[in-house]
Design an enzyme around this catalytic site. Structure first.
Site, mmCIF file in Angstrom:
data_model
loop_
_atom_site.group_PDB
_atom_site.id
_atom_site.type_symbol
_atom_site.label_atom_id
_atom_site.label_comp_id
_atom_site.label_asym_id
_atom_site.label_seq_id
_atom_site.Cartn_x
_atom_site.Cartn_y
_atom_site.Cartn_z
ATOM 1 N N ASN A 149 0.882 -1.159 0.000
ATOM 2 C CA ASN A 149 0.000 0.000 0.000
ATOM 3 C C ASN A 149 0.922 1.212 0.000
ATOM 4 O OD1 ASN A 149 -1.953 1.909 0.385
ATOM 5 N ND2 ASN A 149 -3.003 0.792 2.009
ATOM 6 N N ARG A 170 -2.305 -1.946 -3.893
ATOM 7 C CA ARG A 170 -3.608 -1.330 -3.704
ATOM 8 C C ARG A 170 -3.614 -0.011 -4.475
ATOM 9 N NH1 ARG A 170 -6.295 0.500 1.968
ATOM 10 N NH2 ARG A 170 -8.231 1.252 1.070
ATOM 11 N N HIS A 174 -13.216 1.715 -0.655
ATOM 12 C CA HIS A 174 -13.081 0.648 0.357
ATOM 13 C C HIS A 174 -13.536 -0.701 -0.195
ATOM 14 C CE1 HIS A 174 -13.544 3.591 4.025
ATOM 15 N NE2 HIS A 174 -12.270 3.388 3.745
ATOM 16 N N GLY A 187 -11.737 6.875 7.701
ATOM 17 C CA GLY A 187 -12.665 6.968 6.571
ATOM 18 C C GLY A 187 -13.762 5.945 6.855
ATOM 19 N N ARG A 219 -13.822 14.064 7.693
ATOM 20 C CA ARG A 219 -14.575 14.365 6.454
ATOM 21 C C ARG A 219 -16.055 14.539 6.767
ATOM 22 N NH1 ARG A 219 -12.451 9.420 2.994
ATOM 23 N NH2 ARG A 219 -10.584 9.306 4.262
ATOM 24 N N GLY A 277 -15.803 0.152 14.056
ATOM 25 C CA GLY A 277 -16.763 -0.955 13.954
ATOM 26 C C GLY A 277 -16.319 -2.185 14.720
ATOM 27 N N GLU A 301 -7.541 -6.218 4.199
ATOM 28 C CA GLU A 301 -7.485 -5.952 2.750
ATOM 29 C C GLU A 301 -6.276 -6.619 2.102
ATOM 30 O OE1 GLU A 301 -7.871 -2.197 4.399
ATOM 31 O OE2 GLU A 301 -9.293 -1.470 2.901
#
Ligand code: ADP
Length: 356
Positions: A7, A69, A158, A190, A219, A310, A341
């Protein structure tokens, strides 16, 4: 088989190295930060030397694949793709849609094409999983030419994470993927939510850019576009100032001064009113999206929570799911799955290599 997953950001490199014999295993991982312009190749060389010195790899040319990614694949790059000069050009051409991310992702790709020219490089796009959205979800109510000439549409992001969560959740549900109706929530700094019907993304909260949708760390998420016109017309804001406001000064931080959900919950428990409001606005927005996504996909098999918030915050999960039993949501079909990921990319890379 050894798969290096990269990444590459504008000032950092994160990597995970997986090996596959019978099973797939993480054998090394790391982060290099504070990289200046043009320092990505040097940083990768240092990672290579470290891995050689620990006898983890012979050198980078001995890898089986390098998985990258890439944030934005635009309308054309819609699935994992072996990188060649044409793909590099297409990623470059998409940079205007993701000016902070795609050039940084390309830095890693170009560096590796010099360091390990014989190893296949594969690009994984954060937008790809959402390519199954119907036009009714991905088009804005703008005149056709803005879509046709400027590629203005909803792309969603995502995607690698939402796809991983889908695949992991079918193991829990014990159902074929094409029969799964689930809602996946990636809630980190995010944040985005995806409606998956019959195993396919049919709507997601991020849009043309990762700014749309849920309230995020800094954001703003969904906002009346009229506010931007007002700030520009009546308050003399430049587009740069509006950009900074929406991306860096808003969200949880804008409401209560911090984007750290752990601190927000602690402060809320101590009676801090702004922290309580930030928590409530954050959860209410998610609740409204879940309600609308249930209307869209019908009966849901599961709601999946992931990302730093989460995965870790029971308070957020409880508040989001409170009084939702009438919509078919209960503790029986609400799950926490830690997203991964890099593992998703490594698994897909192995599938691709095996298919040659
Ligand atoms: P990123 O999108 O930058 O990868 P993460 O997925 O790591 O972010 O999520 C970061 C968020 O997760 C922060 O708001 C952090 O406060 C929150 N978080 C981490 N642990 C907890 C916890 N135990 N309770 C509440 N929030 C947490």
């Amino acid at each position: 088989m050894k798969i290096f997953v990269l990444n590459s950001g504008s000032s950092s490199i994160k990597y995970k190295l997986f090996s596959k014999k019978e099973t797939i295993k993480l054998i090394a991982q790391g982060v290099v930060e504070n990289l200046g312009d043009g320092e990505h190749a040097k940083a990768l060389k240092e990672i290579e030397e470290e891995l050689i010195s620990k006898s983890i790899v012979d050198d980078f040319n001995s890898l089986d694949a390098i998985a990258h990614r890439v944030v934005h694949g635009g309308s054309n790059l819609t699935k994992p793709t072996i990188i060649n000069q044409d793909v590099i050009k297409q990623i470059k051409d998409t940079s205007s849609l993701a000016p902070l991310h795609n050039p940084a992702n390309l830095n890693g790709i170009i560096a590796f094409s010099k360091i390990a020219p014989s190893v296949p490089q594969i690009a994984f796009f954060d937008t790809a999983f959402h390519q199954s959205m119907p036009q009714s979800s991905y088009r804005y109510a703008l005149p056709l030419e803005y879509y046709r000439d400027f590629n203005i549409r909803r792309y969603g992001f995502h995607g690698i994470s939402h796809q991983y969560l889908l695949k992991e959740s079918i193991k829990l549900l014990n159902k074929p993927i094409e029969e799964c109706n689930i809602i996946t929530l990636h809630l980190g700094n995010g944040a985005s939510i995806t409606a998956i019907k019959n195993g396919k993304s049919v709507d997601t909260s991020m849009g043309f850019t990762p700014l749309e949708g849920l309230v995020m760390g800094t954001r703003v998420g969904d906002i009346d576009a009229g506010i931007l016109l007002y700030l520009e017309r009546e308050r003399g804001f430049s587009s740069k100032e509006i950009d900074y406001l929406l991306n860096h000064k808003s969200g949880l931080k804008g409401i209560c001064g911090t984007n750290n959900m752990r601190d927000i919950i602690e402060n809320m428990k101590k009676g801090d009113k702004e922290a309580k409001l930030a928590f409530e606005i954050f959860c209410l927005k998610i609740k409204k999206y879940i309600g609308s996504y249930i209307a869209l996909i019908g009966k849901v098999d599961a709601i999946i929570f992931s990302g730093g918030i989460g995965e870790n915050s029971k308070e957020v999960r409880d508040e989001v799911c409170r009084d939702m039993e009438h919509l078919g949501i209960s503790s029986n079909n609400t799950f926490v799955i830690k997203t991964n990921e890099e593992l998703e990319m490594a698994r897909e890379a192995i599938l691709m290599l095996n298919s040659f």
